[in-house]
Motif scaffolding. Structure first.
Motif, PDB file in Angstrom:
ATOM      1  N   GLU A  23      34.496 -15.548 114.641  1.00  0.00           N
ATOM      2  CA  GLU A  23      34.223 -15.664 116.067  1.00  0.00           C
ATOM      3  C   GLU A  23      35.494 -16.107 116.773  1.00  0.00           C
ATOM      4  N   ARG A  24      35.886 -15.366 117.790  1.00  0.00           N
ATOM      5  CA  ARG A  24      37.110 -15.696 118.523  1.00  0.00           C
ATOM      6  C   ARG A  24      37.011 -17.063 119.181  1.00  0.00           C
ATOM      7  N   THR A  25      35.784 -17.503 119.464  1.00  0.00           N
ATOM      8  CA  THR A  25      35.596 -18.773 120.169  1.00  0.00           C
ATOM      9  C   THR A  25      35.614 -19.975 119.238  1.00  0.00           C
ATOM     10  N   PHE A  26      35.737 -19.721 117.929  1.00  0.00           N
ATOM     11  CA  PHE A  26      35.756 -20.842 116.974  1.00  0.00           C
ATOM     12  C   PHE A  26      36.965 -21.729 117.247  1.00  0.00           C
ATOM     13  N   THR A  27      36.732 -23.023 117.266  1.00  0.00           N
ATOM     14  CA  THR A  27      37.836 -23.953 117.479  1.00  0.00           C
ATOM     15  C   THR A  27      37.964 -24.869 116.281  1.00  0.00           C
ATOM     16  N   ASN A  28      39.195 -25.134 115.907  1.00  0.00           N
ATOM     17  CA  ASN A  28      39.461 -26.073 114.824  1.00  0.00           C
ATOM     18  C   ASN A  28      40.664 -26.919 115.194  1.00  0.00           C
ATOM     19  N   THR A  29      40.785 -28.064 114.574  1.00  0.00           N
ATOM     20  CA  THR A  29      41.926 -28.938 114.829  1.00  0.00           C
ATOM     21  C   THR A  29      43.038 -28.690 113.827  1.00  0.00           C
ATOM     22  N   ILE A  30      42.666 -28.181 112.674  1.00  0.00           N
ATOM     23  CA  ILE A  30      43.644 -27.875 111.649  1.00  0.00           C
ATOM     24  C   ILE A  30      43.050 -26.830 110.722  1.00  0.00           C
ATOM     25  N   ARG A  31      43.897 -25.982 110.173  1.00  0.00           N
ATOM     26  CA  ARG A  31      43.452 -24.965 109.224  1.00  0.00           C
ATOM     27  C   ARG A  31      44.431 -24.960 108.051  1.00  0.00           C
ATOM     28  N   GLY A  32      43.908 -24.709 106.871  1.00  0.00           N
ATOM     29  CA  GLY A  32      44.771 -24.795 105.708  1.00  0.00           C
ATOM     30  C   GLY A  32      44.415 -23.829 104.602  1.00  0.00           C
ATOM     31  N   TRP A  33      45.223 -23.872 103.555  1.00  0.00           N
ATOM     32  CA  TRP A  33      45.037 -23.062 102.358  1.00  0.00           C
ATOM     33  C   TRP A  33      44.907 -23.968 101.143  1.00  0.00           C
ATOM     34  N   PHE A  34      43.939 -23.650 100.315  1.00  0.00           N
ATOM     35  CA  PHE A  34      43.778 -24.262  99.016  1.00  0.00           C
ATOM     36  C   PHE A  34      43.829 -23.142  97.985  1.00  0.00           C
ATOM     37  N   ARG A  35      44.038 -23.502  96.728  1.00  0.00           N
ATOM     38  CA  ARG A  35      43.983 -22.504  95.660  1.00  0.00           C
ATOM     39  C   ARG A  35      43.332 -23.106  94.423  1.00  0.00           C
ATOM     40  N   GLN A  36      42.734 -22.217  93.652  1.00  0.00           N
ATOM     41  CA  GLN A  36      42.076 -22.658  92.430  1.00  0.00           C
ATOM     42  C   GLN A  36      42.372 -21.674  91.313  1.00  0.00           C
ATOM     43  N   ALA A  37      43.058 -22.167  90.298  1.00  0.00           N
ATOM     44  CA  ALA A  37      43.356 -21.375  89.111  1.00  0.00           C
ATOM     45  C   ALA A  37      42.225 -21.544  88.111  1.00  0.00           C
ATOM     46  N   PRO A  38      42.054 -20.605  87.195  1.00  0.00           N
ATOM     47  CA  PRO A  38      40.979 -20.700  86.205  1.00  0.00           C
ATOM     48  C   PRO A  38      41.047 -22.004  85.430  1.00  0.00           C
ATOM     49  N   GLY A  39      39.930 -22.701  85.368  1.00  0.00           N
ATOM     50  CA  GLY A  39      39.855 -23.938  84.615  1.00  0.00           C
ATOM     51  C   GLY A  39      40.485 -25.141  85.279  1.00  0.00           C
ATOM     52  N   LYS A  40      40.918 -24.979  86.528  1.00  0.00           N
ATOM     53  CA  LYS A  40      41.566 -26.091  87.231  1.00  0.00           C
ATOM     54  C   LYS A  40      40.821 -26.445  88.506  1.00  0.00           C
ATOM     55  N   GLU A  41      41.139 -27.631  89.025  1.00  0.00           N
ATOM     56  CA  GLU A  41      40.559 -28.066  90.268  1.00  0.00           C
ATOM     57  C   GLU A  41      41.188 -27.299  91.441  1.00  0.00           C
ATOM     58  N   ARG A  42      40.424 -27.193  92.517  1.00  0.00           N
ATOM     59  CA  ARG A  42      40.968 -26.587  93.722  1.00  0.00           C
ATOM     60  C   ARG A  42      41.996 -27.548  94.318  1.00  0.00           C
ATOM     61  N   GLU A  43      43.182 -27.029  94.628  1.00  0.00           N
ATOM     62  CA  GLU A  43      44.252 -27.887  95.113  1.00  0.00           C
ATOM     63  C   GLU A  43      44.754 -27.437  96.478  1.00  0.00           C
ATOM     64  N   PHE A  44      45.212 -28.416  97.228  1.00  0.00           N
ATOM     65  CA  PHE A  44      45.798 -28.158  98.535  1.00  0.00           C
ATOM     66  C   PHE A  44      47.121 -27.417  98.395  1.00  0.00           C
ATOM     67  N   VAL A  45      47.365 -26.458  99.286  1.00  0.00           N
ATOM     68  CA  VAL A  45      48.617 -25.714  99.289  1.00  0.00           C
ATOM     69  C   VAL A  45      49.413 -25.960 100.576  1.00  0.00           C
ATOM     70  N   ALA A  46      48.769 -25.744 101.710  1.00  0.00           N
ATOM     71  CA  ALA A  46      49.457 -25.878 102.994  1.00  0.00           C
ATOM     72  C   ALA A  46      48.425 -25.989 104.109  1.00  0.00           C
ATOM     73  N   ALA A  47      48.853 -26.539 105.243  1.00  0.00           N
ATOM     74  CA  ALA A  47      47.985 -26.627 106.413  1.00  0.00           C
ATOM     75  C   ALA A  47      48.833 -26.606 107.670  1.00  0.00           C
ATOM     76  N   ILE A  48      48.191 -26.289 108.780  1.00  0.00           N
ATOM     77  CA  ILE A  48      48.898 -26.243 110.054  1.00  0.00           C
ATOM     78  C   ILE A  48      47.998 -26.788 111.153  1.00  0.00           C
ATOM     79  N   ARG A  49      48.524 -27.710 111.933  1.00  0.00           N
ATOM     80  CA  ARG A  49      47.796 -28.218 113.092  1.00  0.00           C
ATOM     81  C   ARG A  49      47.610 -27.087 114.093  1.00  0.00           C
TER      82      ARG A  49
END
Length: 127
Positions: free
Chosen positions: A26-52
């Protein structure tokens, strides 16, 4: 309910590049920050990057600094992750995440900080 839709994943050789996109349904969606996480097989999901979303201040995990660049197009309500010099250890499912409410101080690089998630896109880096 708003959705985040990732695209741009794929198979690439080590040293190559990929560009991921994360668009809000939705174009009207608002957020204060958006980011990327990644999850490799057998591992926990980890933070990669974010942007205000206001001010565009970026945040990166140390392992991707100098190789990945996060950016956004507010008019399109879309976030990007340019990934260069990819390594086999970057192989994972990459998830887009957004926080729809305000916060104080620096963003926490943990899953619970974000309340809207995408379905993920696979990135595979071959050696």
């Amino acid at each position: 309910q708003v959705q985040l839709v990732e695209s741009g994943g794929g198979l690439v050789q080590a040293g190559g590049s990929l560009r991921l996109s994360c668009a809000a349904s939705e174009r009207t969606f608002t957020n204060t920050i958006r980011g990327w996480f990644r999850q490799a097989p057998g591992k926990e999901r980890e933070f990669v990057a974010a942007i205000r979303w206001r001010g565009s201040e970026p945040y990166y995990v140390d392992s991707v600094k100098g190789r990945f660049t996060i950016s956004k197009d507010s008019a399109q309500n879309t976030m990007y992750l340019q990934m260069n010099l990819l390594k086999p250890e970057d192989t994972a499912v990459y998830y887009c995440a957004a926080r729809s409410t305000g916060y104080f101080g620096s963003p926490a690089p943990v899953r619970s900080f974000y309340d809207v998630w995408g379905q993920g896109t696979q990135v595979t880096v071959s050696s």
